[in-house]
Design an enzyme around this catalytic site. Structure first.
Site, PDB file in Angstrom:
ATOM      1  N   ASP A   1     -12.522  33.765  15.840  1.00  0.00           N
ATOM      2  CA  ASP A   1     -11.036  34.397  15.520  1.00  0.00           C
ATOM      3  C   ASP A   1     -11.123  35.716  16.030  1.00  0.00           C
ATOM      4  O   ASP A   1     -12.248  36.191  16.575  1.00  0.00           O
ATOM      5  CB  ASP A   1     -10.653  34.154  14.210  1.00  0.00           C
ATOM      6  CG  ASP A   1      -9.447  34.355  13.996  1.00  0.00           C
ATOM      7  OD1 ASP A   1      -8.638  35.256  14.071  1.00  0.00           O
ATOM      8  OD2 ASP A   1      -8.920  33.239  13.302  1.00  0.00           O
TER       9      ASP A   1
ATOM     10  N   HIS B   1       1.153  26.340  17.094  1.00  0.00           N
ATOM     11  CA  HIS B   1       2.459  26.679  16.935  1.00  0.00           C
ATOM     12  C   HIS B   1       2.877  28.193  16.984  1.00  0.00           C
ATOM     13  O   HIS B   1       4.023  28.164  16.637  1.00  0.00           O
ATOM     14  CB  HIS B   1       2.740  25.931  15.512  1.00  0.00           C
ATOM     15  CG  HIS B   1       2.259  26.459  14.327  1.00  0.00           C
ATOM     16  ND1 HIS B   1       3.108  26.459  13.049  1.00  0.00           N
ATOM     17  CD2 HIS B   1       1.197  27.319  14.034  1.00  0.00           C
ATOM     18  CE1 HIS B   1       2.652  27.034  12.204  1.00  0.00           C
ATOM     19  NE2 HIS B   1       1.587  27.541  12.856  1.00  0.00           N
TER      20      HIS B   1
HETATM   21  C1  LIG Z   1      -1.896  30.874  11.513  1.00  0.00           C
HETATM   22  S1  LIG Z   1      -3.731  31.489  11.483  1.00  0.00           S
HETATM   23  C2  LIG Z   1      -4.388  29.808  10.979  1.00  0.00           C
HETATM   24  C3  LIG Z   1      -5.786  30.264  10.648  1.00  0.00           C
HETATM   25  C4  LIG Z   1      -6.568  28.927  10.475  1.00  0.00           C
HETATM   26  N1  LIG Z   1      -6.984  27.951  11.598  1.00  0.00           N
HETATM   27  C5  LIG Z   1      -5.945  28.186   9.248  1.00  0.00           C
HETATM   28  O1  LIG Z   1      -5.254  27.279   9.396  1.00  0.00           O
HETATM   29  O2  LIG Z   1      -6.159  28.472   8.128  1.00  0.00           O
HETATM   30  C6  LIG Z   1      -3.704  31.916  13.154  1.00  0.00           C
HETATM   31  C7  LIG Z   1      -5.122  32.230  13.374  1.00  0.00           C
HETATM   32  O3  LIG Z   1      -5.182  32.627  14.955  1.00  0.00           O
HETATM   33  C8  LIG Z   1      -5.947  33.933  15.269  1.00  0.00           C
HETATM   34  N2  LIG Z   1      -5.462  34.456  16.417  1.00  0.00           N
HETATM   35  C9  LIG Z   1      -4.454  35.173  16.917  1.00  0.00           C
HETATM   36  N3  LIG Z   1      -4.548  35.521  18.282  1.00  0.00           N
HETATM   37  C10 LIG Z   1      -6.165  34.983  18.544  1.00  0.00           C
HETATM   38  C11 LIG Z   1      -6.740  35.143  19.710  1.00  0.00           C
HETATM   39  N4  LIG Z   1      -6.258  35.768  20.686  1.00  0.00           N
HETATM   40  N5  LIG Z   1      -8.127  34.895  19.598  1.00  0.00           N
HETATM   41  C12 LIG Z   1      -8.554  33.950  18.743  1.00  0.00           C
HETATM   42  N6  LIG Z   1      -7.878  33.851  17.443  1.00  0.00           N
HETATM   43  C13 LIG Z   1      -6.447  34.476  17.471  1.00  0.00           C
HETATM   44  C14 LIG Z   1      -5.489  34.719  14.023  1.00  0.00           C
HETATM   45  O4  LIG Z   1      -6.159  35.930  13.608  1.00  0.00           O
HETATM   46  C15 LIG Z   1      -5.189  33.880  12.747  1.00  0.00           C
HETATM   47  O5  LIG Z   1      -6.380  33.732  12.063  1.00  0.00           O
HETATM   48  O1  LIG Z   2       3.589  30.519   6.345  1.00  0.00           O
HETATM   49  C1  LIG Z   2       3.395  31.447   7.257  1.00  0.00           C
HETATM   50  C2  LIG Z   2       3.957  32.821   7.497  1.00  0.00           C
HETATM   51  C3  LIG Z   2       3.813  33.426   8.527  1.00  0.00           C
HETATM   52  C4  LIG Z   2       4.158  34.752   8.685  1.00  0.00           C
HETATM   53  C5  LIG Z   2       5.601  35.049   8.356  1.00  0.00           C
HETATM   54  C6  LIG Z   2       6.060  36.305   8.271  1.00  0.00           C
HETATM   55  C7  LIG Z   2       5.345  37.424   8.793  1.00  0.00           C
HETATM   56  O2  LIG Z   2       5.960  38.592   9.106  1.00  0.00           O
HETATM   57  C8  LIG Z   2       3.947  36.887   9.288  1.00  0.00           C
HETATM   58  C9  LIG Z   2       3.645  35.811   8.836  1.00  0.00           C
HETATM   59  O3  LIG Z   2       2.986  32.915   9.641  1.00  0.00           O
HETATM   60  C10 LIG Z   2       2.316  31.790   9.401  1.00  0.00           C
HETATM   61  C11 LIG Z   2       1.689  31.158  10.543  1.00  0.00           C
HETATM   62  O4  LIG Z   2       1.417  32.026  11.372  1.00  0.00           O
HETATM   63  C12 LIG Z   2       1.101  30.032  10.271  1.00  0.00           C
HETATM   64  O5  LIG Z   2       0.408  29.696  11.484  1.00  0.00           O
HETATM   65  C13 LIG Z   2       1.438  29.110   9.451  1.00  0.00           C
HETATM   66  C14 LIG Z   2       2.155  29.529   8.156  1.00  0.00           C
HETATM   67  C15 LIG Z   2       2.695  30.876   8.308  1.00  0.00           C
END
Ligand SMILES: C[S@@+](CC[C@H](N)C(=O)[O-])C[C@H]1O[C@@H](n2cnc3c(N)ncnc32)[C@H](O)[C@@H]1O
Ligand SMILES: O=c1cc(-c2ccc(O)cc2)oc2c(O)c(O)ccc12
Length: 370
Positions: free
Chosen positions: A232, A270
């Site tokens: 990450d 996504h």
């Molecule tokens: C929506 S979160 C999902 C986190 C985890 N997979 C989960 O389901 O709880 C998306 C993750 O992608 C990471 N991310 C965003 N850009 C990235 C990059 N260029 N390289 C690696 N990770 C990245 C963010 O920091 C974040 O932790």
């Molecule tokens: O449930 C979320 C919410 C966000 C989110 C919404 C609004 C913001 O200003 C920042 C983040 O992002 C999410 C996301 O990136 C994901 O992969 C799952 C759930 C949510």
């Protein structure tokens, strides 16, 4: 009674009025839910250990007595929205019959994350709390403005920088977002033990964009022979504790992804548009090809994300997936994809087969093979 034409038209318009009001005031239900979380209502009911009367709930929450009727009306809305339920209590000491509030499946998922209720027990408190915070809610006010502007996301229209950069610069936002995602990941513990076939023969996983590693820990608990690397952004994985079979790497998935039997993306793809996803998938395909040439198992990609399926999903599920789709579009340039949209990306990236397993509620698990 037969209605004449003008009565039918009037009835249709009244129904339309009701439909509009329901949607215009959807936020009132969200805010009432937020209020219940702030007051700690789910925990107060849970800790009471039996149905709780309105009088006892007022006492438990330390509210002034004169707020009893207001709390009762808040509870009436939240009961209607299936967050709580009400049941009869037989009176003791000749007090007669009374009614008490109990939790529903939804409010059981909204208990605060206490030590009694930690680790892999599903809990969506942080997820709800984050998404109901003004930082997240305020930008929704500017959707119309954003359509006339050139920024890629509404997040940039409001905060001037993309979300991942904002998270890097704002430890509070970063913490709340990561807690929300971790809380969402806890739900995955409900299905991990069903995945013996999917993880048979797998010795290593790289969880790309794996956040603070909760999903990796859930998988390692179910499959302790596996080693997992969580990749990450550096500010997300800084200072996290590694174990014998769990490692963290700070990096950028667009530059390099470590090799493993399984390259996992849980609710990551996504967040990104088709060009970015294609770039990542092509890189995965190349990693898998090189492993094959090196005599290692070829491996596969596993994606956990939504698959929009208007034809087969229940209406409420489709609506939630479409809400996520616009949220991904406005905040992150991402999208929720249909099966055909996923397939197009897999084939274009050079993969030949995929299999979708639907046992994660809103999400599906997609195995993608070379
Ligand atoms: C929506 S979160 C999902 C986190 C985890 N997979 C989960 O389901 O709880 C998306 C993750 O992608 C990471 N991310 C965003 N850009 C990235 C990059 N260029 N390289 C690696 N990770 C990245 C963010 O920091 C974040 O932790
Ligand atoms: O449930 C979320 C919410 C966000 C989110 C919404 C609004 C913001 O200003 C920042 C983040 O992002 C999410 C996301 O990136 C994901 O992969 C799952 C759930 C949510």
């Amino acid at each position: 009674m037969d209605l004449n034409q003008s009565q039918r038209e009037a009835s249709e318009l009244f129904e339309a009025q009701s439909h509009i009001y329901r949607h215009v005031f959807n936020y009132a239900t969200s805010m009432s839910l937020k209020c219940a979380l702030e007051l700690g209502i789910p925990d107060a009911i849970h800790n009471h250990g039996k149905p709780i009367t309105i009088q006892d709930l007022v006492l438990k929450l330390n509210l002034p007595n004169e707020k009893t009727i207001h709390l009762q009306r808040l509870m009436r809305l939240l009961i209607h929205s299936k967050f709580f339920s009400i049941t009869r209590i037989d009176g003791q000491n000749g007090e007669g019959e009374n009614e008490g509030y109990v939790l529903t499946a939804a409010s059981k998922l909204l208990l605060k994350n206490t030590s009694e209720n930690s680790q892999n027990i599903p809990n969506l408190f942080s997820f709800a709390y984050f998404n109901l915070d003004p930082v997240v809610m305020t930008p929704w006010q500017f959707l119309g403005k954003w359509f006339h502007e050139s920024e890629a996301t509404i997040f940039e229209t409001v905060n001037q920088i993309p979300m991942w950069e904002f998270a890097n610069k704002n430890p509070k936002f970063n913490g709340m977002f990561n807690d929300a995602m971790t809380s969402d990941s806890r739900m995955m513990s409900l299905a991990a033990s069903d995945y013996h076939e999917i993880f048979a023969g797998v010795h290593s996983i790289v969880d790309v964009g794996g956040g603070t590693g909760l999903y990796a820990k859930i998988l390692l608990e179910a499959f302790p022979h596996i080693t997992c690397t969580v990749l990450d952004l550096p500010h997300v994985v800084a200072d996290l504790t590694e174990t014998k079979n769990l490692k963290y790497v700070g990096g950028d998935m667009f530059r390099s992804i470590p090799s493993a039997d399984v390259i996992l993306f849980k609710t990551v793809l996504h967040n990104w548009g088709d060009d970015a996803v294609l770039k990542i998938l092509k890189q995965c395909r190349e990693t898998i090809r090189c492993r094959g040439e090196g005599g290692l198992s070829k491996g596969k990609v596993i994606i956990i994300d939504m698959v929009v399926d208007v034809k087969h999903d229940q209406n409420e599920i489709t609506e939630t997936k479409m809400v996520f789709d616009v949220m991904m579009m406005f905040f992150l340039t991402g999208k929720e994809r249909t099966k055909d949209e996923w397939e197009k990306l897999f084939l274009e990236a050079g993969f030949s087969e995929y299999k979708i397993t639907n046992n994660l509620g809103l999400r599906s698990l997609i195995e993608v093979f070379p």
